[in-house]
Enzyme design. Sequence first.
Site, PDB file in Angstrom:
ATOM      1  N   GLY B 271      51.659  32.954  47.366  1.00 40.14           N
ATOM      2  CA  GLY B 271      50.900  32.004  46.573  1.00 40.14           C
ATOM      3  C   GLY B 271      51.308  32.048  45.117  1.00 40.14           C
ATOM      4  N   GLY B 273      49.463  32.282  41.424  1.00 40.58           N
ATOM      5  CA  GLY B 273      48.207  32.498  40.725  1.00 40.58           C
ATOM      6  C   GLY B 273      48.297  32.048  39.291  1.00 40.58           C
ATOM      7  N   VAL B 278      52.727  35.174  43.539  1.00 41.99           N
ATOM      8  CA  VAL B 278      52.140  36.313  44.232  1.00 41.99           C
ATOM      9  C   VAL B 278      52.941  36.553  45.506  1.00 41.99           C
ATOM     10  CG1 VAL B 278      50.019  37.288  45.171  1.00 41.99           C
ATOM     11  CG2 VAL B 278      49.900  35.545  43.382  1.00 41.99           C
ATOM     12  N   LYS B 293      51.055  40.696  42.342  1.00 42.39           N
ATOM     13  CA  LYS B 293      50.998  39.571  41.403  1.00 42.39           C
ATOM     14  C   LYS B 293      51.998  39.835  40.304  1.00 42.39           C
ATOM     15  CE  LYS B 293      46.578  38.121  42.669  1.00 42.39           C
ATOM     16  NZ  LYS B 293      45.525  37.182  42.410  1.00 42.39           N
ATOM     17  N   ASP B 390      37.056  35.826  34.273  1.00 43.75           N
ATOM     18  CA  ASP B 390      37.478  34.593  34.944  1.00 43.75           C
ATOM     19  C   ASP B 390      36.859  34.496  36.327  1.00 43.75           C
ATOM     20  OD1 ASP B 390      38.775  32.182  35.162  1.00 43.75           O
ATOM     21  OD2 ASP B 390      40.650  33.047  35.883  1.00 43.75           O
TER      22      ASP B 390
END
Lengths: 246, 535
Positions: B271, B273, B278, B293, B390
């Site tokens: 993915g 991020g 990632v 990450k 966040d």
Amino acid sequence: MEYMVSGRTDTGTLRKSNQDAIDWCVDERSGQALLVVADGMGGYEGGEEASRIAVDTVMEMLAPALTEGMPPEFRRERVQSALDLASERIEVRKVQAPDLARMGTTIVLAWVSGNSALLAHIGDSRCYQLQQDTLHCMTRDDTVVQSMVEDGSIREQDAPNVPFRNVLTRALGAADATATFGEVSLASGDQLLLCSDGLMEALAEEEWHTRLLQAESVQSGVNALIEGSLEKGAKDNVSVVLLSTV
Amino acid sequence: MSAITFVFERMFSLRLLVVAAAVVFAFAGDSLPLLGYLDRMMFSALEDATGGAIDARELVEPAWSAAAIRGALMAGAMFLVLVVPRLGGAAALPVVLLLAGALVVLQAALMFYQKVWLPLGEVVTLLLAGYLVMLFWLQPQRTIESLTGNVLAARTRLSKLLLRQGQPDEALEVLADCPPDDHTLELQYDIAIQQERKRQYDKAGATYQQILAARRGYRDAAERLAALDSIADEATRAGGSGFDTTRTLVMPQQSVSRPTLGRYEIEREIGRGAMGVVYLGKDPRIARTVAIKTLSYQAFDASELGDLKSRFFREAEAAGRLSHPAIVTVYDVGEEADLAFIAMDYAQGRPLSDFCRPDRLLPLSTALTIVARVADALDYAHGQRVIHRDIKPGNIIYNPDNGELKITDFGIAKIADDSRTRTGSVMGSPLYMSPEQLKGHKVTGASDTYSLGVTLYKLVSGQTPYQGETLAALTYQILNKRPRSVREFNKDLPNGVVRLINKAIQREPDKRFANAAVMAEALRRQASRETAEAS
């Protein structure tokens, strides 16, 4: 009225590339001058290319208009169409090179004619007028922070800590290339200063003033500002274009 | 030129002296009376032994004699220079003596039985004297050889050590002066593989070329080199001069080693991020699957990088101290040439953002329970003085199968956003951001509570309290306007839930829940009320 123009751009002390671009031209016959500063963004290459395209397009489109002696009422339209073309060219490059997809640029330009100047800007590069011993900022930054300060959401001293402080509300290469226009009337001895945000960040406005007043020529004035920024360890690229009326 | 230096460097050696002596003996032997001494001695000895039976006049010196002597001298010199060093001083002694003895016997036998005069004395002299000279050469030579051997062994060991510490470039440098024997080549090959893994494809290619120059067809170096070249082609075609956040690591074909980040082997991209790509990785030592990450440095200017890195590592370490069942465990942080990375538990499940569409919401009691558990975890983190900064549906991973819940990206998610200069449109949205955070004021636990309130708002309605076309408009609303009531979007919502959300998203931090634990408590009460009503 006669004009003396000089300009300089510097990479600054920390960056690897100069994403600013500047240019100017003076047409003595028609008594007109054109000054441009652009500050690119979106990665090294993107930033350099976007600001270069913007400045080149503006000069290509508007420099001939200086000699043609275009009536003042058509100038805004002409400037806007030059900016539209620059925006279009940037879009084309973005499509050609996916690596440049995030590129864009600010731009500020001054079309000086007789005792007045037409200002146009997009983004946070600024134009200042130095009149006797006062310095006025003639442009309003197109930034989120500026909007926040203006609508009273934040205090001016909080601006440096705001998470979105670096975000422009408008830029050349983003969807809308409509510039904000302004007019300035110039008296003999006035100076017009175009600069990128690198100058504001590095050198306090009060210092510009003293440095410009001490300068013997436009050129040494420009150098004084750039050298001053570098002495203060300018992190960003620094660009200045200065016009002096006689 | 190099040939001249080569000769010059080797000219002043005792070995050359031996060869020169042989040449002098061969061509000027007659004018050196000393050389005939052995022959004369031999002659008189034989004469004595046979009682004058041998008459000098009867002896014939054959025509091939001179050539034979010269040949023997040359052979003797070659033996001394080439064979003696191989045998070593001690082992060569009996051989030299045996040869000399054999020559003497040969000469005597020829004289006695064949009446042939072959003056082999010169050869014997050369053998014995040359052997002495060679002893002087051998002594320092042995020292030099053992020293050289030591240095090479030390270099090989150091190189291995450097390689194991993940410094392939230095390892290669250490090997530079070693002759390309099996050990060196093997090590160079290992170095090239590690360079490959570290995605330093140019360097790996150079190393393979070096190996192939020394030994053509060494293992599969040629195939690997070809595979690397094709990667380079791909990279140029893509038009990129380097990696940026949006670019994935080049996942090379089979013949190139899997890339690694630190000690983690990269399996695939899973993915993108807030910071960068990632990856799903594996810690080969304990066969643990991790999510990695990355924070690509390419997207940042050198001027920002120092600050950014120190913040990244500080936040990652703070997050690493947290140990809570609902917080993703951080195992490791590390750095490569072009990126920093953080290795964390690979949380199975789906982000809550998957359950935010108005037509696909979670049952109310489930949503309330989930948010209560997140609030518990936040309270724990706040107790450890770690603020998430966040909190939003995308950062909470929920596994509907076993009900497991994990909060990810403690402290680190906002770093990239804050530091990047003027990315324009590419930027996290402030939808879940508290007003104080937006204003650039100090962020506290109450900011997380606010963001969690907005998260709950979204989970029960599919909407957020503020909406705006542009960042500027949205920011203005969050800072200056009243939020839209969640009831506008979900009419069936119980009053308790509406009140709870309203309290969590108060503009003034003081008017919100006193802390995350209090919020968790309120959420749980509400959840149990829901379940009671449902049953």
